[in-house]
Design an enzyme around this catalytic site. Sequence first.
Site, PDB file in Angstrom:
ATOM      1  CG  HIS A 198      -1.818   1.129   1.457  1.00  0.00           C
ATOM      2  ND1 HIS A 198      -3.023   1.080   1.391  1.00  0.00           N
ATOM      3  CD2 HIS A 198      -1.405   2.621   1.794  1.00  0.00           C
ATOM      4  CE1 HIS A 198      -3.679   2.285   1.671  1.00  0.00           C
ATOM      5  NE2 HIS A 198      -2.774   3.339   1.764  1.00  0.00           N
ATOM      6  CD  GLU A 199       1.749   3.319   3.732  1.00  0.00           C
ATOM      7  OE1 GLU A 199       2.015   4.515   3.283  1.00  0.00           O
ATOM      8  OE2 GLU A 199       0.620   3.173   4.409  1.00  0.00           O
ATOM      9  CG  HIS A 202       0.160   6.152  -0.813  1.00  0.00           C
ATOM     10  ND1 HIS A 202      -0.691   6.728  -1.444  1.00  0.00           N
ATOM     11  CD2 HIS A 202      -0.116   5.627   0.449  1.00  0.00           C
ATOM     12  CE1 HIS A 202      -1.632   6.611  -0.545  1.00  0.00           C
ATOM     13  NE2 HIS A 202      -1.295   5.778   0.441  1.00  0.00           N
ATOM     14  CE1 TYR A 213      -3.868  10.125   0.372  1.00  0.00           C
ATOM     15  CE2 TYR A 213      -4.004  11.358   2.406  1.00  0.00           C
ATOM     16  CZ  TYR A 213      -3.975  10.214   1.670  1.00  0.00           C
ATOM     17  OH  TYR A 213      -4.078   9.113   2.448  1.00  0.00           O
ATOM     18  CD  GLU A 222      -5.239   6.065   1.147  1.00  0.00           C
ATOM     19  OE1 GLU A 222      -5.487   4.768   1.479  1.00  0.00           O
ATOM     20  OE2 GLU A 222      -4.227   6.453   1.397  1.00  0.00           O
ATOM     21  CG  ASP A 301      -9.864  10.676   5.732  1.00  0.00           C
ATOM     22  OD1 ASP A 301      -8.720  10.778   5.732  1.00  0.00           O
ATOM     23  OD2 ASP A 301     -10.619   9.763   5.037  1.00  0.00           O
ATOM     24  CG  HIS A 306      -7.860   6.936   4.530  1.00  0.00           C
ATOM     25  ND1 HIS A 306      -7.264   8.297   4.911  1.00  0.00           N
ATOM     26  CD2 HIS A 306      -6.781   6.256   4.444  1.00  0.00           C
ATOM     27  CE1 HIS A 306      -6.009   8.049   4.840  1.00  0.00           C
ATOM     28  NE2 HIS A 306      -5.730   6.862   4.693  1.00  0.00           N
TER      29      HIS A 306
HETATM   30 ZN   LIG Z   1      -2.664   5.431   2.151  1.00  0.00          ZN
END
Ligand SMILES: [Zn+2]
Length: 385
Positions: A198-199, A202, A213, A222, A301, A306
């Site tokens: 996941h990271e 990004h 974002y 995301e 958020d 998310h």
């Molecule tokens: Zn993320």
Amino acid sequence: MCSFVPRTVFQSIIDDETASEEAKRDAQNQIDAITQTLTSISSSAKAGSKAWTRYDTIPTGFEEFSCKIWGMATRNYSEISYETGEVLGSSYQPLPGILYSASQDPPYEQDPDVNICMGHLRTTYDFYKTVMGRNSIDGKGKQLEASIHYSIRYGNAIWEKNSQQMVFGDGDGSSRFGRRAGVFKPGSMVGSLDVTAHEVTHGVTQNTAGFEYIGQSGALNESMSDLFGSMVLQWKQVQTVEEASWLIGAGILYEGSESLKGKKAQATSLRSMKDPASPSNLDPQPDHKNHALYYKGTTWDHGGVHRNSGVPNHAFYKVAMRLGGYSWDRAGKIWYATLTDKRMHPQTTFVEFAKVTVDQAGRLHPDDPSVADVVATAWKEVGVL
Ligand SMILES: [Zn+2]
């Protein structure tokens, strides 16, 4: 900065009238920790160009896969903290910390987390290289960097976009005074391949579409991380779409914890691409643009990045299930071709993204128009097209 766990997850524990005072206090500590991380990272990023220049030293012969694992010197304090119940000390060290190991070094056997982290970086790198034909996050073999053991009882993993590195906490879960507290199992962030993938993703998104974002582009950002995170895990385990769990962060929750009682008692993972709105998710999401959980505001958020990512996540899930086989063979390649399509831009909307996936499905499968139909239908079913 993109965190794996949104602060709203911890806020929902604070807002839950059935949660214990201790659980609420722990959750507030995690929110404070995310805020402090933001402050300390941005101040260290401003402190100089060190974060950029350290990439200049990829050794010859290691262009194919190159990584560095950094650690934090605050680790001893965290052990004291576990025993006394004192939580979250004030030591947020500038990143990246001290160098533990690099890909060309012998394994750092004293700390298993170093090898676990390096293994997950390697698997994610291999997925992008062998399946998508991409050499690291920038397509040019950029060295992957991760700092582990960040802070004290830190229940998160993050992508820091200024220095382009990953940061892993040890998890906020701890046992003290005979009771369990905190949300995430110790070691679960660095220990989960889908969290690492996941990271890393990004980083891929930052170097390709560059989805800003916030709002829908942030939710797409995301979603890319979740769906490639899930795909890397499926690829490693050689799972078909039927065999895959489609869960994000399965096994990372600290079972039996005070913090996971009340409204969170049914949670077994962070998110689910298969069933985004289920109460078995710690952080339920909409599975349709008209779902009550779809966030229409702009403040909370980053505009619900998310939360609303559940919609494109679920569209991908539907496409992968209907195409069958392995998710990365067809669905994944259509999504990757879209992510790297020149029509993507920082403010890309769901509709713009969806149209390009349909277009790419047709381009990649010129002899089988049913593939593009499957993609278009999925987006219609989640209320985007
Ligand atoms: Zn993320």
